[in-house]
Scaffold this motif. Sequence first.
Motif, PDB file in Angstrom:
ATOM      1  N   SER A  76       0.719  -1.203  -0.059  1.00 15.80           N
ATOM      2  CA  SER A  76       0.031   0.010  -0.135  1.00 15.80           C
ATOM      3  C   SER A  76       0.748   1.212  -0.352  1.00 15.80           C
ATOM      4  O   SER A  76       2.124   1.055  -0.102  1.00 15.80           O
ATOM      5  N   THR A  78       1.793   3.313   2.179  1.00 17.44           N
ATOM      6  CA  THR A  78       2.553   3.474   3.385  1.00 17.44           C
ATOM      7  C   THR A  78       4.059   2.962   3.338  1.00 17.44           C
ATOM      8  O   THR A  78       4.969   3.313   3.567  1.00 17.44           O
ATOM      9  N   VAL A  81       6.269   5.284   1.425  1.00 15.99           N
ATOM     10  CA  VAL A  81       6.460   6.175   2.208  1.00 15.99           C
ATOM     11  C   VAL A  81       7.639   5.914   3.171  1.00 15.99           C
ATOM     12  O   VAL A  81       8.757   6.636   3.566  1.00 15.99           O
ATOM     13  N   TYR A 103      -0.946  11.474   8.581  1.00 14.67           N
ATOM     14  CA  TYR A 103       0.139  11.069   7.891  1.00 14.67           C
ATOM     15  C   TYR A 103       1.320  11.691   8.142  1.00 14.67           C
ATOM     16  O   TYR A 103       2.465  11.062   8.002  1.00 14.67           O
ATOM     17  N   ARG A 106       2.299   9.720  10.971  1.00 19.80           N
ATOM     18  CA  ARG A 106       2.820   8.370  10.762  1.00 19.80           C
ATOM     19  C   ARG A 106       4.155   8.410  10.332  1.00 19.80           C
ATOM     20  O   ARG A 106       5.001   7.525  10.543  1.00 19.80           O
ATOM     21  N   VAL A 150       3.595  16.782   3.684  1.00 25.46           N
ATOM     22  CA  VAL A 150       2.727  16.042   3.053  1.00 25.46           C
ATOM     23  C   VAL A 150       2.011  17.093   2.275  1.00 25.46           C
ATOM     24  O   VAL A 150       1.247  18.108   2.676  1.00 25.46           O
ATOM     25  N   CYS A 152      -1.176  16.923   0.242  1.00 24.69           N
ATOM     26  CA  CYS A 152      -2.634  17.188   0.458  1.00 24.69           C
ATOM     27  C   CYS A 152      -2.664  16.130   1.776  1.00 24.69           C
ATOM     28  O   CYS A 152      -2.374  15.007   1.623  1.00 24.69           O
ATOM     29  N   THR A 154      -4.459  14.166   3.785  1.00 26.71           N
ATOM     30  CA  THR A 154      -5.966  13.401   3.510  1.00 26.71           C
ATOM     31  C   THR A 154      -6.786  13.262   4.865  1.00 26.71           C
ATOM     32  O   THR A 154      -7.958  13.176   4.872  1.00 26.71           O
ATOM     33  N   MET A 181       0.845  11.321  -1.741  1.00 30.37           N
ATOM     34  CA  MET A 181      -0.130  10.079  -1.991  1.00 30.37           C
ATOM     35  C   MET A 181      -1.420  10.553  -2.445  1.00 30.37           C
ATOM     36  O   MET A 181      -1.874  10.172  -3.622  1.00 30.37           O
ATOM     37  N   SER A 182      -2.075  11.589  -2.112  1.00 33.63           N
ATOM     38  CA  SER A 182      -3.548  11.817  -2.375  1.00 33.63           C
ATOM     39  C   SER A 182      -3.543  12.978  -3.285  1.00 33.63           C
ATOM     40  O   SER A 182      -4.644  13.455  -3.719  1.00 33.63           O
ATOM     41  N   LYS A 205      -4.586   6.085  -5.929  1.00 36.49           N
ATOM     42  CA  LYS A 205      -5.424   7.390  -5.591  1.00 36.49           C
ATOM     43  C   LYS A 205      -5.706   7.964  -6.709  1.00 36.49           C
ATOM     44  O   LYS A 205      -6.362   7.487  -7.679  1.00 36.49           O
TER      45      LYS A 205
END
Length: 383
Positions: A76, A78, A81, A103, A106, A150, A152, A154, A181-182, A205
């Motif tokens: 996925s 993550t 990342v 995020y 994370r 980051v 965006c 999310t 990501m997003s 995404k």
Amino acid sequence: MTDAEPRRQPARSETGDPLLLTPGPLTTSKSVKQAMVHDLGSRDEAFVALNRQALERLPEIVHGEGRYVAVPMQGSGTFAVEAMLTTFTPRDGVVLVLVNGAYGQRARRILDIARRAAIVHETAEDTPPDLAEVERILVATPAVTHVFAVHCETTSGILNPIEAIAAIVARQGRRLLIDAMSAFGALPLDSRTTPFDAVAASANKCLEGVPGLGFVVCRREALAETEGRATTLTLDLHDQHRALEKTGQYRFTPPIHVIVAFHQALEEFSHEGGVPGRGGRYAGNARVLIEGMRALGFRTLLPDALQAPIIVTFRTPDHPNFVFQRFYDGLKARGYVIYPGKLTVADSFRIGCIGRLDADHMRGALEAVRETLAEMDVDLTPR
Ligand SMILES: *Cc1c(COP(=O)(O)O)cnc(C)c1O
């Protein structure tokens, strides 16, 4: 799903599934899913060619042809990342992590587990980083080697000022790592004017592939410096890249079906006009959604100037009859799946604008919201 009694057939995707108004997994086209109905060996020439073509397109999306290279990572988003953070941060590096949501948190956890030093600049979930403070920290803390941001976030849907962050990081002679990501594929990110060492994103995404593959678009010269830095075998981007360059093969079993679907998704992305086309459709979705929800009496968490057209956070209405689970179930019965909030600043829920959805789908979702509110006997409009 007790008293949800839709008056008409529930809304469905091209393949007869409920519409996912969520930030991933999200609704994909029928043709993307159909691309997966084949078995291919990992050494199959057709697969090797499709994989290469898909990866070659990714640096173009950030105008980084030649200077940047895309390194895929199974798993996925993550996983990508974590691969980016642990491959790029040297053993004695220090990362300034800009946090305004889950995020960012994370990323900090990833660095802690990998025993890489991190300092955090945190703002509330509805507040972008304080740029003057970011610059002050960089000036005051020469040990900081990298900044993580980051694009965006999310968690709330906030658009962080990535261009301004990149300018500060470059001015202070540090390196930037981005979790986009997003945003990747929908919001512009131009490596010629917004310098970064690496940006992580995934197939599932805004590029509208299926889940199971992430990737990191890396500045070639920066990736070349990372040999031996990784903290794990599987997430070593340098090693993954070297193997792919040498043999055209993944080190470990590639998610063949996901990659073949991703190739098809990228065809559809180009056909839609790339970032302006894709981002334009999402912006239209967000506009219809926000105007419609406001007309029904809902309030957005963010002011329009901070809102990315990716996912919208609405405050849970302060009405005695409004129960989120009933609201969720009423929408689900009508074919629309939404997302609970995960904010600490306010009780909320989220509705996504990404995936194979257009303005008509958003209008359908608004009608479902209207009906569900009526069913719960909730009127939010001022009388
Ligand atoms: C979706 C997302 C991720 C990755 O999440 P996965 O569940 O691992 O795919 C990372 N960062 C951001 C900003 C995201 O929106």
